[in-house]
Design an enzyme around this catalytic site. Structure first.
Site, PDB file in Angstrom:
ATOM      1  N   SER A   1       0.825  -1.209   0.000  1.00  0.00           N
ATOM      2  CA  SER A   1       0.000   0.000   0.000  1.00  0.00           C
ATOM      3  C   SER A   1       0.862   1.263   0.000  1.00  0.00           C
ATOM      4  O   SER A   1       2.011   1.258   0.441  1.00  0.00           O
ATOM      5  CB  SER A   1      -0.900   0.024   1.241  1.00  0.00           C
ATOM      6  OG  SER A   1      -1.705  -1.130   1.282  1.00  0.00           O
TER       7      SER A   1
HETATM    8  N1  SAH Z   1       0.005  -4.911   4.034  1.00  0.00           N
HETATM    9  C1  SAH Z   1       0.625  -5.398   2.824  1.00  0.00           C
HETATM   10  C2  SAH Z   1      -0.277  -5.133   1.651  1.00  0.00           C
HETATM   11  C3  SAH Z   1      -0.557  -6.386   0.922  1.00  0.00           C
HETATM   12  S1  SAH Z   1      -1.798  -6.318  -0.332  1.00  0.00           S
HETATM   13  C4  SAH Z   1       1.993  -4.824   2.684  1.00  0.00           C
HETATM   14  O1  SAH Z   1       2.371  -4.005   3.525  1.00  0.00           O
HETATM   15  O2  SAH Z   1       2.727  -5.210   1.774  1.00  0.00           O
HETATM   16  C5  SAH Z   1      -2.984  -7.459   0.310  1.00  0.00           C
HETATM   17  C6  SAH Z   1      -2.529  -8.867   0.546  1.00  0.00           C
HETATM   18  O3  SAH Z   1      -3.681  -9.607   0.956  1.00  0.00           O
HETATM   19  C7  SAH Z   1      -1.982  -9.598  -0.670  1.00  0.00           C
HETATM   20  O4  SAH Z   1      -0.672 -10.011  -0.394  1.00  0.00           O
HETATM   21  C8  SAH Z   1      -2.922 -10.791  -0.851  1.00  0.00           C
HETATM   22  O5  SAH Z   1      -2.282 -11.979  -1.274  1.00  0.00           O
HETATM   23  C9  SAH Z   1      -3.508 -10.944   0.541  1.00  0.00           C
HETATM   24  N2  SAH Z   1      -4.803 -11.628   0.619  1.00  0.00           N
HETATM   25  C10 SAH Z   1      -5.841 -11.565  -0.248  1.00  0.00           C
HETATM   26  N3  SAH Z   1      -6.871 -12.321   0.175  1.00  0.00           N
HETATM   27  C11 SAH Z   1      -6.472 -12.877   1.355  1.00  0.00           C
HETATM   28  C12 SAH Z   1      -7.104 -13.765   2.266  1.00  0.00           C
HETATM   29  N4  SAH Z   1      -8.341 -14.228   2.075  1.00  0.00           N
HETATM   30  N5  SAH Z   1      -6.418 -14.128   3.380  1.00  0.00           N
HETATM   31  C13 SAH Z   1      -5.151 -13.676   3.601  1.00  0.00           C
HETATM   32  N6  SAH Z   1      -4.505 -12.827   2.760  1.00  0.00           N
HETATM   33  C14 SAH Z   1      -5.155 -12.442   1.645  1.00  0.00           C
END
Ligand code: SAH
Length: 215
Positions: free
Chosen positions: A63
């Site tokens: 993000s």
């Molecule tokens: N906070 C992260 C942002 C990651 S984007 C950072 O600082 O890099 C959101 C993430 O959610 C992705 O990596 C994706 O794979 C994960 N995601 C999507 N659906 C999910 C689920 N049902 N359970 C766990 N993770 C999930």
């Protein structure tokens, strides 16, 4: 002379976070401490402190710094809190929470991102973060403290708030979560658990990757 990562990071904290009204000293110190450029793929490193999300591969993003700061602000964590984070991705948000003195239980559904986040966090000495490969829709009730989590932060958007997550909040704790249609207008929602029931407010229009898996 080109700016160093430290100089870029300091500028990010000033212009993207502090000047936009998030001025809590502990929050700013956490963003100064975490080397964001080590949480992005090498090809994105020069852009690590830019005012936007970046690709971390597998169709996922880290993000925008301001959004990480805003979500952390609304979560309002205290040192010693146990936080459930869903969608660990690169592990950057987990590191920010660890800098604020929290113990973090992070869930991530994609194994390569789990491996990457674990490697980065442990190389940087963030030993109070445990990253698990699992679907976050149901939270992690067996890993919660007896009264529930002191906060839950979700970085991917479901169409509606999974009820399991509300149920795993301690009294007084907050759930910060984007909610809405896939890659369309979503709301960043803050749910607060009270002795009787929960209250809810929207704080910003956002666009996150979808929370995949099933409800
Ligand atoms: N906070 C992260 C942002 C990651 S984007 C950072 O600082 O890099 C959101 C993430 O959610 C992705 O990596 C994706 O794979 C994960 N995601 C999507 N659906 C999910 C689920 N049902 N359970 C766990 N993770 C999930």
């Amino acid at each position: 002379m080109p700016a160093t990562d430290e100089e870029r990071r300091e500028r990010m904290v000033e212009t993207q976070i502090a000047q936009r009204g998030l001025t809590d000293p502990a929050l700013l110190a956490a963003f100064r401490a975490v080397p964001r450029h080590l949480f992005v793929p090498p090809a994105e490193r020069a852009a690590a402190y830019d005012d936007r999300p970046l690709s971390i591969g597998y169709g996922q993003t880290i993000s925008q710094p301001y959004i990480v700061a805003l979500m952390t602000h609304h979560l309002a964590p205290k040192p010693g809190d146990v936080i459930l984070e869903i969608g660990a991705g690169s592990g950057y948000q987990s590191a920010i929470l660890a800098e604020l003195g929290c113990r973090v239980i992070a869930l991530e559904i994609l194994q390569p991102l789990v491996d990457g986040a674990r490697a980065t966090l442990s190389a940087l000495g963030y030993h109070d973060v445990a990253v698990h490969c699992r679907d976050g829709h149901h939270g992690a009730p067996e890993l919660a403290p007896p009264g529930g989590f002191d906060g839950i932060l979700v970085a991917a958007a479901p169409a509606a708030i999974p009820s399991a997550l509300r149920d795993q909040l301690a009294v007084g704790a907050r759930l910060v979560i984007p909610v809405g249609p896939v890659f369309d207008a979503q709301d960043l929602v803050v749910v607060e658990r009270h002795a009787t029931g929960t209250s809810e407010r929207s704080v910003l229009a956002v666009r996150f990757v979808p929370l995949v898996g099933h409800d």
